[in-house]
Write a protein that holds these residues in place. Structure first.
Motif, PDB file in Angstrom:
ATOM      1  N   SER A 123       0.837  -1.205   0.000  1.00  0.00           N
ATOM      2  CA  SER A 123       0.000   0.000   0.000  1.00  0.00           C
ATOM      3  C   SER A 123       0.872   1.255   0.000  1.00  0.00           C
ATOM      4  CB  SER A 123      -0.941   0.013   1.207  1.00  0.00           C
ATOM      5  OG  SER A 123      -0.205   0.027   2.425  1.00  0.00           O
ATOM      6  N   GLU A 124       1.993   1.205   0.711  1.00  0.00           N
ATOM      7  CA  GLU A 124       2.916   2.346   0.734  1.00  0.00           C
ATOM      8  C   GLU A 124       3.570   2.546  -0.632  1.00  0.00           C
ATOM      9  OE1 GLU A 124       4.649   2.450   5.227  1.00  0.00           O
ATOM     10  OE2 GLU A 124       5.146   0.686   4.014  1.00  0.00           O
ATOM     11  N   ILE A 125       3.900   1.443  -1.292  1.00  0.00           N
ATOM     12  CA  ILE A 125       4.504   1.538  -2.624  1.00  0.00           C
ATOM     13  C   ILE A 125       3.515   2.149  -3.613  1.00  0.00           C
ATOM     14  CG2 ILE A 125       5.318   0.167  -4.585  1.00  0.00           C
ATOM     15  CD1 ILE A 125       6.591  -1.729  -2.499  1.00  0.00           C
ATOM     16  N   LEU A 126       2.261   1.758  -3.524  1.00  0.00           N
ATOM     17  CA  LEU A 126       1.241   2.343  -4.401  1.00  0.00           C
ATOM     18  C   LEU A 126       1.115   3.843  -4.156  1.00  0.00           C
ATOM     19  CD1 LEU A 126      -1.567  -0.388  -4.304  1.00  0.00           C
ATOM     20  CD2 LEU A 126      -0.120   0.241  -6.255  1.00  0.00           C
ATOM     21  N   HIS A 127       1.175   4.243  -2.889  1.00  0.00           N
ATOM     22  CA  HIS A 127       1.084   5.667  -2.555  1.00  0.00           C
ATOM     23  C   HIS A 127       2.301   6.421  -3.092  1.00  0.00           C
ATOM     24  CE1 HIS A 127      -0.397   9.180  -0.621  1.00  0.00           C
ATOM     25  NE2 HIS A 127       0.526   9.225   0.338  1.00  0.00           N
ATOM     26  N   LEU A 128       3.475   5.802  -3.019  1.00  0.00           N
ATOM     27  CA  LEU A 128       4.684   6.428  -3.551  1.00  0.00           C
ATOM     28  C   LEU A 128       4.558   6.618  -5.064  1.00  0.00           C
ATOM     29  CD1 LEU A 128       7.600   7.418  -2.924  1.00  0.00           C
ATOM     30  CD2 LEU A 128       8.379   5.103  -3.498  1.00  0.00           C
ATOM     31  N   LYS A 129       3.992   5.633  -5.749  1.00  0.00           N
ATOM     32  CA  LYS A 129       3.786   5.751  -7.195  1.00  0.00           C
ATOM     33  C   LYS A 129       2.806   6.875  -7.521  1.00  0.00           C
ATOM     34  CE  LYS A 129       4.938   0.983  -8.430  1.00  0.00           C
ATOM     35  NZ  LYS A 129       4.450  -0.317  -8.966  1.00  0.00           N
ATOM     36  N   ASP A 130       1.827   7.080  -6.635  1.00  0.00           N
ATOM     37  CA  ASP A 130       0.907   8.209  -6.822  1.00  0.00           C
ATOM     38  C   ASP A 130       1.661   9.533  -6.732  1.00  0.00           C
ATOM     39  OD1 ASP A 130      -1.318   6.649  -7.203  1.00  0.00           O
ATOM     40  OD2 ASP A 130      -1.947   6.706  -5.101  1.00  0.00           O
ATOM     41  N   PHE A 131       2.599   9.627  -5.794  1.00  0.00           N
ATOM     42  CA  PHE A 131       3.443  10.815  -5.692  1.00  0.00           C
ATOM     43  C   PHE A 131       4.180  11.037  -7.009  1.00  0.00           C
ATOM     44  CE2 PHE A 131       3.499  11.018  -0.923  1.00  0.00           C
ATOM     45  CZ  PHE A 131       3.305  12.377  -0.819  1.00  0.00           C
ATOM     46  N   TYR A 132       4.789   9.975  -7.518  1.00  0.00           N
ATOM     47  CA  TYR A 132       5.571  10.097  -8.751  1.00  0.00           C
ATOM     48  C   TYR A 132       4.687  10.534  -9.917  1.00  0.00           C
ATOM     49  CZ  TYR A 132       8.034   8.822 -12.990  1.00  0.00           C
ATOM     50  OH  TYR A 132       8.582   8.853 -14.243  1.00  0.00           O
ATOM     51  N   SER A 133       3.479  10.009 -10.007  1.00  0.00           N
ATOM     52  CA  SER A 133       2.586  10.389 -11.112  1.00  0.00           C
ATOM     53  C   SER A 133       2.231  11.865 -11.052  1.00  0.00           C
ATOM     54  CB  SER A 133       1.309   9.541 -11.085  1.00  0.00           C
ATOM     55  OG  SER A 133       0.531   9.828  -9.933  1.00  0.00           O
ATOM     56  N   GLY A 134       2.346  12.459  -9.868  1.00  0.00           N
ATOM     57  CA  GLY A 134       2.060  13.889  -9.726  1.00  0.00           C
ATOM     58  C   GLY A 134       3.074  14.773 -10.414  1.00  0.00           C
ATOM     59  N   TYR A 135       4.191  14.187 -10.862  1.00  0.00           N
ATOM     60  CA  TYR A 135       5.201  14.971 -11.563  1.00  0.00           C
ATOM     61  C   TYR A 135       4.854  15.197 -13.026  1.00  0.00           C
ATOM     62  CZ  TYR A 135       8.455  14.808  -7.662  1.00  0.00           C
ATOM     63  OH  TYR A 135       9.050  14.976  -6.443  1.00  0.00           O
ATOM     64  N   ASP A 136       3.779  14.573 -13.511  1.00  0.00           N
ATOM     65  CA  ASP A 136       3.375  14.825 -14.892  1.00  0.00           C
ATOM     66  C   ASP A 136       3.051  16.308 -15.040  1.00  0.00           C
ATOM     67  OD1 ASP A 136       3.668  12.235 -15.681  1.00  0.00           O
ATOM     68  OD2 ASP A 136       1.569  11.691 -15.346  1.00  0.00           O
ATOM     69  N   ILE A 137       3.681  16.954 -16.016  1.00  0.00           N
ATOM     70  CA  ILE A 137       3.524  18.392 -16.213  1.00  0.00           C
ATOM     71  C   ILE A 137       2.505  18.657 -17.321  1.00  0.00           C
ATOM     72  CG2 ILE A 137       4.731  20.554 -16.670  1.00  0.00           C
ATOM     73  CD1 ILE A 137       5.769  19.131 -14.230  1.00  0.00           C
ATOM     74  N   PRO A 138       1.405  19.343 -17.010  1.00  0.00           N
ATOM     75  CA  PRO A 138       0.428  19.650 -18.053  1.00  0.00           C
ATOM     76  C   PRO A 138       1.062  20.445 -19.181  1.00  0.00           C
ATOM     77  CG  PRO A 138      -0.442  20.142 -15.866  1.00  0.00           C
ATOM     78  CD  PRO A 138       1.009  19.873 -15.699  1.00  0.00           C
ATOM     79  N   ALA A 139       0.514  20.324 -20.361  1.00  0.00           N
ATOM     80  CA  ALA A 139       1.024  21.060 -21.521  1.00  0.00           C
ATOM     81  C   ALA A 139       1.053  22.546 -21.225  1.00  0.00           C
ATOM     82  CB  ALA A 139       0.149  20.786 -22.739  1.00  0.00           C
ATOM     83  N   GLY A 140       2.170  23.185 -21.519  1.00  0.00           N
ATOM     84  CA  GLY A 140       2.310  24.618 -21.300  1.00  0.00           C
ATOM     85  C   GLY A 140       2.905  24.973 -19.958  1.00  0.00           C
ATOM     86  N   GLU A 141       2.901  24.021 -19.011  1.00  0.00           N
ATOM     87  CA  GLU A 141       3.488  24.276 -17.704  1.00  0.00           C
ATOM     88  C   GLU A 141       5.002  24.047 -17.767  1.00  0.00           C
ATOM     89  OE1 GLU A 141       2.050  25.351 -14.909  1.00  0.00           O
ATOM     90  OE2 GLU A 141       0.079  25.509 -15.848  1.00  0.00           O
ATOM     91  N   LYS A 142       5.751  24.826 -16.985  1.00  0.00           N
ATOM     92  CA  LYS A 142       7.199  24.712 -17.022  1.00  0.00           C
ATOM     93  C   LYS A 142       7.831  24.472 -15.665  1.00  0.00           C
ATOM     94  CE  LYS A 142       8.088  27.451 -21.179  1.00  0.00           C
ATOM     95  NZ  LYS A 142       8.911  28.536 -21.760  1.00  0.00           N
ATOM     96  N   GLU A 143       7.057  24.449 -14.606  1.00  0.00           N
ATOM     97  CA  GLU A 143       7.651  24.373 -13.278  1.00  0.00           C
ATOM     98  C   GLU A 143       7.204  23.129 -12.526  1.00  0.00           C
ATOM     99  OE1 GLU A 143       6.950  27.895 -11.072  1.00  0.00           O
ATOM    100  OE2 GLU A 143       8.206  29.146 -12.349  1.00  0.00           O
ATOM    101  N   ILE A 144       8.131  22.555 -11.809  1.00  0.00           N
ATOM    102  CA  ILE A 144       7.815  21.462 -10.901  1.00  0.00           C
ATOM    103  C   ILE A 144       7.082  22.015  -9.682  1.00  0.00           C
ATOM    104  CG2 ILE A 144       8.906  19.881  -9.242  1.00  0.00           C
ATOM    105  CD1 ILE A 144      11.042  19.335 -11.245  1.00  0.00           C
ATOM    106  N   ASN A 145       6.196  21.210  -9.118  1.00  0.00           N
ATOM    107  CA  ASN A 145       5.572  21.546  -7.847  1.00  0.00           C
ATOM    108  C   ASN A 145       6.591  21.203  -6.757  1.00  0.00           C
ATOM    109  OD1 ASN A 145       4.165  21.470  -5.387  1.00  0.00           O
ATOM    110  ND2 ASN A 145       2.244  20.936  -6.397  1.00  0.00           N
ATOM    111  N   TYR A 146       7.285  22.225  -6.232  1.00  0.00           N
ATOM    112  CA  TYR A 146       8.383  21.973  -5.311  1.00  0.00           C
ATOM    113  C   TYR A 146       7.908  21.520  -3.935  1.00  0.00           C
ATOM    114  CZ  TYR A 146      11.410  23.701  -8.911  1.00  0.00           C
ATOM    115  OH  TYR A 146      12.071  23.839 -10.100  1.00  0.00           O
ATOM    116  N   ASP A 147       6.683  21.870  -3.571  1.00  0.00           N
ATOM    117  CA  ASP A 147       6.136  21.344  -2.330  1.00  0.00           C
ATOM    118  C   ASP A 147       5.905  19.843  -2.466  1.00  0.00           C
ATOM    119  OD1 ASP A 147       6.216  23.800  -1.121  1.00  0.00           O
ATOM    120  OD2 ASP A 147       4.121  24.283  -1.507  1.00  0.00           O
ATOM    121  N   LEU A 148       5.408  19.420  -3.642  1.00  0.00           N
ATOM    122  CA  LEU A 148       5.214  18.000  -3.901  1.00  0.00           C
ATOM    123  C   LEU A 148       6.553  17.268  -3.865  1.00  0.00           C
ATOM    124  CD1 LEU A 148       3.437  15.595  -4.844  1.00  0.00           C
ATOM    125  CD2 LEU A 148       3.882  16.326  -7.196  1.00  0.00           C
ATOM    126  N   ASP A 149       7.587  17.890  -4.383  1.00  0.00           N
ATOM    127  CA  ASP A 149       8.920  17.282  -4.386  1.00  0.00           C
ATOM    128  C   ASP A 149       9.389  17.014  -2.955  1.00  0.00           C
ATOM    129  OD1 ASP A 149      11.322  16.444  -5.832  1.00  0.00           O
ATOM    130  OD2 ASP A 149      12.266  18.187  -4.917  1.00  0.00           O
TER     131      ASP A 149
END
Length: 237
Positions: A123-149
């Motif tokens: 369950s923790e590994i699945l949650h970690l993968k959810d974190f990683y999927s949050g790094y997908d950058i929408p088209a036109g966006e240029k910045e990482i969410n540094y709080d998410l990082d």
């Protein structure tokens, strides 16, 4: 124009450097588009180290007063008058170098990743993968969410199941989120679209190693990622 700079003897030299440049803008000795003299000239004329000078210039760049162009120098972006802003004063009050965060992170985070690979449940590994999927950058966006990082790295520490390690990492991630200089350098080095690829790839390697319960690869992936972060920060600190 170079003759307008004077020697600095204040204790807080970074703040004094910034105030002198702002003062020259307010007096119209410096106007939009003017190029500042070389770092060597400014440090010798003001009687300050290049490290203090660069920190002051970074603070002025962060709040939009100057612009630094690689290979060309620093240029004034605004015309006076400029009030002494609370943002500038706050930035000048800091007494630590963001590279010190990396020194500590390089010590504890490889262990954090190794223990996470050893102890994480599915369950923790699945949650970690959810974190990683949050790094997908929408088209036109240029910045990482540094709080998410920061939350991503903190969660790996939580997965280690070592409370002391987690508590130390919580202090570090809070600093990562609140330190203006840290965020500024990260945005400069990884916040542009063409720099995101390696950053995201490194996180993917880390997630996969933890998911596979491969302690050695998790430790190795974290070390590689932090070396990459350090290399970027060394351009600014």
């Amino acid at each position: 124009m170079e003759d307008t700079f004077s020697r600095i003897s204040f204790k807080k030299k970074t703040e004094a450097i910034s105030e002198q440049i702002v003062g020259l803008i307010n007096s119209r000795d410096l106007t939009r588009g003017d190029k500042l003299p070389s770092e060597r000239y400014l440090s010798e004329t003001m009687g300050v180290s290049r490290g203090a000078l660069r920190e002051a210039l970074r603070a002025l760049e962060m709040i939009g007063i100057i612009e630094t162009k690689t290979g060309s120098g620093s240029f004034i972006k605004v015309n006076g008058p400029i009030e002494k802003t609370t943002d500038l004063s706050k930035m000048m009050e800091r007494d630590d170098n963001p590279l010190n965060l990396i020194i500590v992170r390089k010590t504890i985070e490889p262990l954090s990743a190794k223990l996470a690979a050893k102890n994480a449940g599915e369950s923790e590994i699945l949650h970690l993968k959810d974190f990683y999927s949050g790094y997908d950058i929408p088209a036109g966006e240029k910045e990482i969410n540094y709080d998410l990082d920061g939350d991503f790295h903190l969660y790996i520490a939580e997965m280690s199941q070592n409370k002391s390690l987690y508590d130390v990492m919580k202090v570090i991630t809070d600093r990562m989120k609140s330190d203006n200089f840290w965020r500024f350098a990260k945005e400069k080095t990884t916040g542009l679209l063409h720099h995101l690829g390696p950053h995201i790839d490194e996180h993917e390697m880390l997630v996969n190693a933890i998911a596979n319960h491969d302690e050695k690869e998790a430790e190795k992936a974290m070390k590689q990622h932090l070396r990459s972060v350090e290399k970027g920060l060394l351009q600014f600190f």
